[in-house]
Design an enzyme around this catalytic site. Structure first.
Site, PDB file in Angstrom:
ATOM      1  CD  GLU A 144      -4.435   3.757  -1.865  1.00  0.00           C
ATOM      2  OE1 GLU A 144      -4.381   4.311  -0.492  1.00  0.00           O
ATOM      3  OE2 GLU A 144      -5.360   3.623  -2.501  1.00  0.00           O
TER       4      GLU A 144
ATOM      5  CG  ASP B 139      -4.275   8.629 -12.535  1.00  0.00           C
ATOM      6  OD1 ASP B 139      -4.641   8.001 -11.560  1.00  0.00           O
ATOM      7  OD2 ASP B 139      -4.863   9.146 -13.608  1.00  0.00           O
TER       8      ASP B 139
ATOM      9  CG  ASN C  84      -5.194  11.110  -5.819  1.00  0.00           C
ATOM     10  OD1 ASN C  84      -4.416  11.369  -6.972  1.00  0.00           O
ATOM     11  ND2 ASN C  84      -6.255   9.910  -5.453  1.00  0.00           N
TER      12      ASN C  84
ATOM     13  CG  HIS D   4      -8.297  12.522  -9.089  1.00  0.00           C
ATOM     14  ND1 HIS D   4      -7.623  11.355  -8.201  1.00  0.00           N
ATOM     15  CD2 HIS D   4      -9.022  13.337  -8.503  1.00  0.00           C
ATOM     16  CE1 HIS D   4      -8.906  11.386  -7.061  1.00  0.00           C
ATOM     17  NE2 HIS D   4      -9.719  12.884  -7.343  1.00  0.00           N
TER      18      HIS D   4
ATOM     19  CG  ASP E 197      -2.164   1.310   1.364  1.00  0.00           C
ATOM     20  OD1 ASP E 197      -3.233   0.827   0.814  1.00  0.00           O
ATOM     21  OD2 ASP E 197      -1.329   2.666   1.618  1.00  0.00           O
TER      22      ASP E 197
END
Length: 385
Positions: A297, A271, A262, A267, A254
């Site tokens: 994630e 990404d 974010n 975003h 994680d």
């Protein structure tokens, strides 16, 4: 096991291999050439019949024509079978074969007036063999040659021997040839066009199916395996492990504080973080290891034939590579780390149970301050630093 296309094809015998060769494409060319030579066989047989019943020229002329046909057939077969034709633009020698066949039929027309009507059918048949191999220009050449050669032969014989070749009959024959051969050529062009369209649609369908298969097994953002594909890989790995006794490990990863990236940078930056981590993981992990985007994630790594005590080394190497990776352009100043929970598969448990133990180890890694790898059910060992 589903048999492959190669397995479904009949294995060539030693005789067919000797006649046609072993190369698949060359075998097809030779077999097509031998099939097209049926035109010569028919001409050969008609000539023999006419010679025996005394309805044609002297036997010596018939024998010369038959010998010429045999020599031409051997030359074509030798050029194809030896591979010499591969150096040409058309390795099948389609156009030369059609032109030669047309010439032999026209020659037979001038020698055997009693069966010349049947020979006109062979003249049309010669064009059929080029339907799929000739382009538009070549079809025009072959069609024009056949019509002109037949017209010249008919006119010459009507002038030289009007008793056996009445001009009115020869004119009728020519009109038939000049009408039928272009129609055959046109139909051939249409069939070839349909064939090409079908081939293009088949290729497009194959491409679409490949894309569907990719979407069914790949995460579109990172290019990694998706959750469904990873579950299948782990099920296969369990079967292999139970058969061979080899252990394997599963690791849940994680990315730390990903939500902050974010929320702060948007975003698009998030990404980019996911794509960057995927690229680093692919570069660092072994070729035998498999990594998938598990969701959001989270990532899952499958390490075949690797106990947890060895797998942790690979994960520590991945942590170091991730820290050393270039900064994210869209999130300047962010230091991307990850927490991981590692579990070794136990014989008799399901893959869900193994992943659940890895998940609990990941939860422990998060609670202990992140940026570390925790082994499930092991000594209170958290590998960080």
């Amino acid at each position: 096991m589903i048999p492959t296309r190669a397995a479904l094809q009949p294995r060539p015998t030693s005789l067919t291999t000797w006649v046609l060769g072993s190369d698949v494409r060359q075998r097809l060319r030779v077999s097509r050439a031998l099939t097209s030579m049926l035109v010569y066989v028919v001409c050969f047989g008609l000539a023999e019949f006419v010679a025996r019943v005394g309805m044609g020229p002297p036997v010596s002329a018939v024998r010369w024509m038959q010998a010429g046909m045999l020599v031409w057939m051997l030359l074509v077969y030798g050029a194809l079978r030896s591979g010499w034709s591969l150096c040409l633009a058309d390795p099948s020698l389609t156009l030369p074969q059609i032109l030669a066949a047309s010439a032999w039929v026209v020659l037979s027309y001038t020698l055997f007036p009693s069966v010349r009507g049947a020979l006109l059918m062979l003249l049309a048949l010669t064009l059929v063999f080029g339907i799929f191999n000739l382009d538009r220009r070549q079809r025009r050449v072959s069609n024009s040659f056949a019509v002109l050669a037949a017209g010249a032969a008919m006119g010459l014989m009507a002038w030289r021997d009007p008793q056996r070749y009445p001009p009115a009959v020869e004119l009728t024959h020519f009109l038939l040839v000049a009408t039928i051969l272009p129609v055959v050529s046109m139909l051939g062009a249409q069939l070839n066009s349909i064939r090409l369209r079908l081939r293009e649609r088949h290729a497009a369908l194959e491409k679409a199916l490949a894309r569907i298969r990719e979407l069914a097994t790949r995460d579109e953002l990172t290019g990694l395996n998706n959750r469904r594909q990873m579950l299948e890989l782990m099920e296969h790995q369990i079967t292999r492990s139970e058969r061979t006794g080899e252990s394997f490990s599963v690791c849940l990863i994680d990315l730390d504080l990903f939500k902050r990236v974010n929320d702060t940078w948007g975003h698009a930056a998030g990404d980019e973080v996911l794509r960057r981590f995927a690229a680093v993981a692919i570069d660092v992990l072994r070729d035998s290891d498999r990594i998938a985007r598990w969701g959001g994630e989270e990532f899952l790594v499958l390490l075949p034939a690797t106990p947890a005590c060895q797998a942790v080394v690979s994960l520590q190497r991945l942590r170091e590579a991730q820290k050393a990776s270039a900064p994210i352009a869209g999130a300047p100043g962010e230091r991307i780390t990850f927490s991981a929970g590692l579990a070794e598969f136990r014989v008799g448990e399901t893959i869900e149970q193994t992943v659940d133990r890895a998940d609990r180890a990941l939860y422990q890694a998060k609670n202990e301050g992140r940026d570390r790898v925790v082994m499930a059910d092991g000594p209170a060992a958290a590998f960080s630093g």
